[in-house]
Design an enzyme around this catalytic site. Structure first.
Site, PDB file in Angstrom:
ATOM      1  N   ASP A 211       0.816  -1.211   0.000  1.00  0.00           N
ATOM      2  CA  ASP A 211       0.000   0.000   0.000  1.00  0.00           C
ATOM      3  C   ASP A 211       0.857   1.271   0.000  1.00  0.00           C
ATOM      4  O   ASP A 211       0.706   2.122   0.855  1.00  0.00           O
ATOM      5  CB  ASP A 211      -0.903  -0.065   1.258  1.00  0.00           C
ATOM      6  CG  ASP A 211      -1.838   1.117   1.370  1.00  0.00           C
ATOM      7  OD1 ASP A 211      -2.289   1.614   0.331  1.00  0.00           O
ATOM      8  OD2 ASP A 211      -2.090   1.551   2.514  1.00  0.00           O
ATOM      9  N   GLU A 451       3.276  -8.474   7.073  1.00  0.00           N
ATOM     10  CA  GLU A 451       2.003  -9.087   6.721  1.00  0.00           C
ATOM     11  C   GLU A 451       2.095 -10.069   5.554  1.00  0.00           C
ATOM     12  O   GLU A 451       1.379  -9.941   4.573  1.00  0.00           O
ATOM     13  CB  GLU A 451       0.951  -8.008   6.412  1.00  0.00           C
ATOM     14  CG  GLU A 451       0.636  -7.137   7.601  1.00  0.00           C
ATOM     15  CD  GLU A 451      -0.507  -6.139   7.327  1.00  0.00           C
ATOM     16  OE1 GLU A 451      -1.001  -6.074   6.190  1.00  0.00           O
ATOM     17  OE2 GLU A 451      -0.894  -5.441   8.272  1.00  0.00           O
ATOM     18  N   TYR A 504      -6.655  -3.305  12.557  1.00  0.00           N
ATOM     19  CA  TYR A 504      -7.429  -2.117  12.178  1.00  0.00           C
ATOM     20  C   TYR A 504      -8.896  -2.295  12.562  1.00  0.00           C
ATOM     21  O   TYR A 504      -9.781  -2.192  11.721  1.00  0.00           O
ATOM     22  CB  TYR A 504      -7.259  -1.847  10.678  1.00  0.00           C
ATOM     23  CG  TYR A 504      -5.867  -1.328  10.356  1.00  0.00           C
ATOM     24  CD1 TYR A 504      -5.585   0.035  10.410  1.00  0.00           C
ATOM     25  CD2 TYR A 504      -4.826  -2.198  10.041  1.00  0.00           C
ATOM     26  CE1 TYR A 504      -4.312   0.524  10.144  1.00  0.00           C
ATOM     27  CE2 TYR A 504      -3.550  -1.722   9.781  1.00  0.00           C
ATOM     28  CZ  TYR A 504      -3.302  -0.361   9.834  1.00  0.00           C
ATOM     29  OH  TYR A 504      -2.041   0.118   9.584  1.00  0.00           O
ATOM     30  N   GLU A 540       1.059  -1.771  14.169  1.00  0.00           N
ATOM     31  CA  GLU A 540       0.276  -0.815  13.368  1.00  0.00           C
ATOM     32  C   GLU A 540      -1.117  -0.730  13.945  1.00  0.00           C
ATOM     33  O   GLU A 540      -1.686  -1.752  14.357  1.00  0.00           O
ATOM     34  CB  GLU A 540       0.132  -1.279  11.905  1.00  0.00           C
ATOM     35  CG  GLU A 540       1.333  -1.078  11.039  1.00  0.00           C
ATOM     36  CD  GLU A 540       1.105  -1.546   9.594  1.00  0.00           C
ATOM     37  OE1 GLU A 540      -0.048  -1.515   9.098  1.00  0.00           O
ATOM     38  OE2 GLU A 540       2.096  -1.956   8.967  1.00  0.00           O
TER      39      GLU A 540
HETATM   40  C1  GCB Z   1      -1.383  -2.370   6.721  1.00  0.00           C
HETATM   41  C2  GCB Z   1      -0.106  -2.321   5.981  1.00  0.00           C
HETATM   42  C3  GCB Z   1       0.272  -0.906   5.558  1.00  0.00           C
HETATM   43  C4  GCB Z   1      -0.970  -0.182   5.058  1.00  0.00           C
HETATM   44  C5  GCB Z   1      -1.969  -0.099   6.183  1.00  0.00           C
HETATM   45  C6  GCB Z   1      -3.262   0.575   5.720  1.00  0.00           C
HETATM   46  O1  GCB Z   1      -1.679  -3.315   7.388  1.00  0.00           O
HETATM   47  O2  GCB Z   1       0.958  -2.910   6.666  1.00  0.00           O
HETATM   48  O3  GCB Z   1       1.236  -0.979   4.560  1.00  0.00           O
HETATM   49  O4  GCB Z   1      -0.670   1.085   4.549  1.00  0.00           O
HETATM   50  O5  GCB Z   1      -2.289  -1.380   6.628  1.00  0.00           O
HETATM   51  O6  GCB Z   1      -3.438   1.768   5.940  1.00  0.00           O
HETATM   52  O7  GCB Z   1      -4.057  -0.105   5.099  1.00  0.00           O
END
Ligand code: GCB
Length: 646
Positions: A211, A451, A504, A540
């Site tokens: 991403d 990941e 997330y 994250e």
């Molecule tokens: C993740 C990734 C990261 C993305 C992020 C997102 O899990 O490791 O590279 O930018 O989520 O914002 O989706």
């Protein structure tokens, strides 16, 4: 009893450390020490404007078919000016160059100082800090090296070549190809669209599984440097301490002569010699050692000694000075210890990314980012998702910013990327990464991937091998990879030293439902810890927020939602950090560019700063928290610039 037992155990471990042979195995040719000037070494930077030509031919192969490297690039066709270092993508108004896939050609002519040519005792080396991704380098039409992979340096000795015709300027041609395949790091695939009713002739796309925008070009400085023909090729240091005495185990390799006389001198910040030796390997003892401490953990963070290595034969002398921070790193079931004190990561994930330059090294940006990190009260970052410039790690060493150093193993999602060819390349990338970053005190852990599809069956062998290999390269640092897979099915987790989890909640899962965070995050930690009994970093978490977009009650993409999400996560961190959670790294430090996609509005907006490094509301939430955390752990005395208003 338990105290005296542990004192005894640690004494035994220290003795073992003193006796152990050097554990670090470096199978690569050459140490590739960072080029530094000294009384015996000169550096000539080749940054600035280079001639540039993308190969727009259908098969992208015209440059090779017509041997563009054999003459001046401008003679082969139209060239434009291209700054180095910089990504080429955002420099022009041409959308085809922004999204270009294939070979681009850079060229620059340089005058080499006459003495470098006339003095046969001088070695001249051409070094590229990094280029994305596959590079071939020619000097005066002759190939001198090629290198696979971005983010890491490569070099070639060119002394004899430039001596052939001393009157000619030296013409450096570098062809760079950004194509990603299943076996590159990061992996990708090229997909040809052959339906002529829907796509123009020759249409293809580069699929990527990560991403961030796939910036390309020469991203870090290109330079020429000299050494004498007998030279210090590599230095490895490992540090430890016992009571007040610092221990610097070192090993110097010299190239170009069977015997050379060495003098190794360790100096403190004031230039006073604190230890010295004249053997190529050994242990230096530093009385009243000043340890290397992280930012906000000590009043004098990032203390660096200078290790001067001076080697000479009857004709040559070479001097190289390496900054050395003396510190230890250890991991227990529930803690991350730096200098035997528990360290809690309160930090950020970053990207090398900015307007116009893309991933090109840019000093104003680097210094601004360090000022923001310190303003925030962050003590650490992770080099998501690839190795950052060495210049950045040197800043970390000096400022005491702790680093989780990640290799470009991002987006390993396709089962075919777990094959032998991929694994072999991944091992080489780890060799190169450890070779480059082994001596940085700021680097406390290696991350071998982000990941990956770690629930796939081949992931077990893949990560077992990769992690074992990394530990053999460097036995002084823990190794991890970053997971977002299910704790019960993750195949690599048994091999990591620290579990790093990305999640997330209330964003990609249950979007808009902040109320799920306490329960889901709590379960996440309990599950991972329950199964693996290893300390955990939330590597994250975050939410996109468009600066200036407001809604109350909070809605996704507003600054309020980003704040609320962060605060819910923080409540859970506060319970678990008393147990086994050893860190939290926000995703992301700043907004960054991505490929165009329906879920991205000109890039990823999960930054707490905008891409231009202005704070969103969340930056203030995090700032208050990070300073409080630092204060709680270390009772910051007046020497810190503790923002009292927080
Ligand atoms: C993740 C990734 C990261 C993305 C992020 C997102 O899990 O490791 O590279 O930018 O989520 O914002 O989706």
């Amino acid at each position: 009893l338990s105290l005296s037992l542990s004192v005894c155990v640690s004494a035994v471990l220290r003795v073992l450390w003193l006796l152990s042979v050097f554990g670090t195995v470096l199978p690569l040719d050459g140490g590739m020490l960072f080029p530094r000037e000294s009384t015996s070494r000169e550096v000539k930077e080749l940054n600035g404007l280079w001639d540039f030509r993308p190969d727009g031919s259908l098969n992208r192969n015209e440059g090779f078919e017509k041997a563009w490297y054999k003459r001046r690039l401008a003679e082969t066709g139209p060239v434009i000016e291209m700054p180095v270092p910089a990504s080429y993508n955002d420099i022009t108004q041409d959308p085809t160059l922004r999204d270009f896939i294939g070979w681009v050609w850079y060229e620059r002519e340089v005058f080499v100082p006459a003495r470098w040519i006339s003095d046969e005792g001088t070695r001249v080396v051409l070094r590229v800090g990094s280029a994305h991704y596959y590079s071939i380098v020619w000097v005066n039409g002759e190939k001198v090296t090629e290198h696979e992979g971005g983010h890491l340096p490569f070099e070639a000795e060119i002394s004899s070549l430039i001596r052939r015709d001393p009157t000619k300027p030296c013409r450096i041609t570098i062809a760079v190809n950004n194509t990603l395949t299943l076996e590159t790091l990061p992996p990708g695939t090229i997909q040809y669209m052959n339906d002529r009713t829907r796509y123009p002739d020759g249409f293809f796309v580069q699929n990527i599984y990560f991403d961030f925008f796939n910036y390309a070009g020469i991203h870090r400085p290109v330079l020429l440097y000299t050494t004498p023909t007998v030279y210090v090729d590599d230095i490895i240091v490992e540090t430890n301490f016992m009571d007040n005495t610092g221990l610097v185990r070192y090993k110097v390799s010299v190239q170009g002569a069977a015997t050379a006389t060495l003098k190794v001198t360790l100096m403190d910040k004031d230039g006073h010699c604190v230890a010295s030796s004249n053997t190529p390997s050994g242990v230096l003892k530093v009385v009243d050692v000043k340890l290397w401490w992280p930012y906000l953990m000590h009043e004098n963070p990032g203390y660096l000694y200078s290790m001067e290595v001076r080697q000479h034969t009857s004709t040559y002398e070479d001097v190289y000075t390496l900054p050395v921070g003396i510190r230890t790193v250890n991991v227990t079931k529930t803690q991350f210890l730096i200098n035997n004190k528990p360290f809690y990561f309160h930090g950020v994930n970053k990207h090398e990314d900015s307007d116009i330059r893309g991933k090109g090294l840019d000093w104003p940006l680097i210094v601004k980012d360090f000022n923001l990190i310190k303003w925030l009260g962050a003590n650490s970052f992770r080099t998501s998702h690839y190795p950052y410039a060495e210049e950045i790690l040197q800043m970390c060493d000096r400022h005491g910013i702790v680093v989780i150093d990640e290799c470009p193993g991002v987006g390993i999602k396709d089962i075919r990327s777990f094959g032998n060819a991929s694994l072999s390349h991944h091992l080489v990338v780890m060799d190169e990464l450890v070779r480059r970053d082994k001596n940085h005190p700021s680097v406390v852990m290696w991350s071998v991937a982000n990941e990956p599809a770690s629930e796939m069956p081949p992931a077990e062998f893949y990560f077992k091998t990769l992690i074992k290999h990394t530990k053999a390269l460097d036995h002084t640092r823990p190794v991890t990879y970053i997971t977002d897979s299910n704790y019960a099915r993750d195949k690599g987790a048994p091999f990591v030293d620290v579990v790093c989890v990305n999640s997330y909640f209330s964003w990609y899962h249950d979007p808009g439902h902040l109320e799920v965070i306490p329960i889901q995050l709590n379960a996440q930690f309990e599950n991972w810890y329950g199964k693996y009994k290893k300390p955990i970093i939330q590597s994250e978490y975050g939410a996109d927020a468009l600066p200036g977009l407001h809604m109350d009650p909070p809605m996704m993409f507003t600054e309020e939602y980003q704040n609320a999400l962060l605060q819910s996560y923080h409540d859970v961190f506060d319970q678990k950090r008393k147990q086994y959670v050893i860190g939290e790294l926000i995703w992301n430090f700043a907004d960054f560019m991505t490929a165009q996609a329906i879920h991205r509005v000109v890039g990823n907006k999960k930054g707490i700063f905008t891409r231009q490094r202005q704070p969103k509301a969340a930056a203030f939430i995090l700032r208050r928290r990070y300073w409080r955390l630092a204060n709680e752990t270390w009772r910051l005395p007046p020497w810190t610039k503790y923002p009292c208003s927080l």
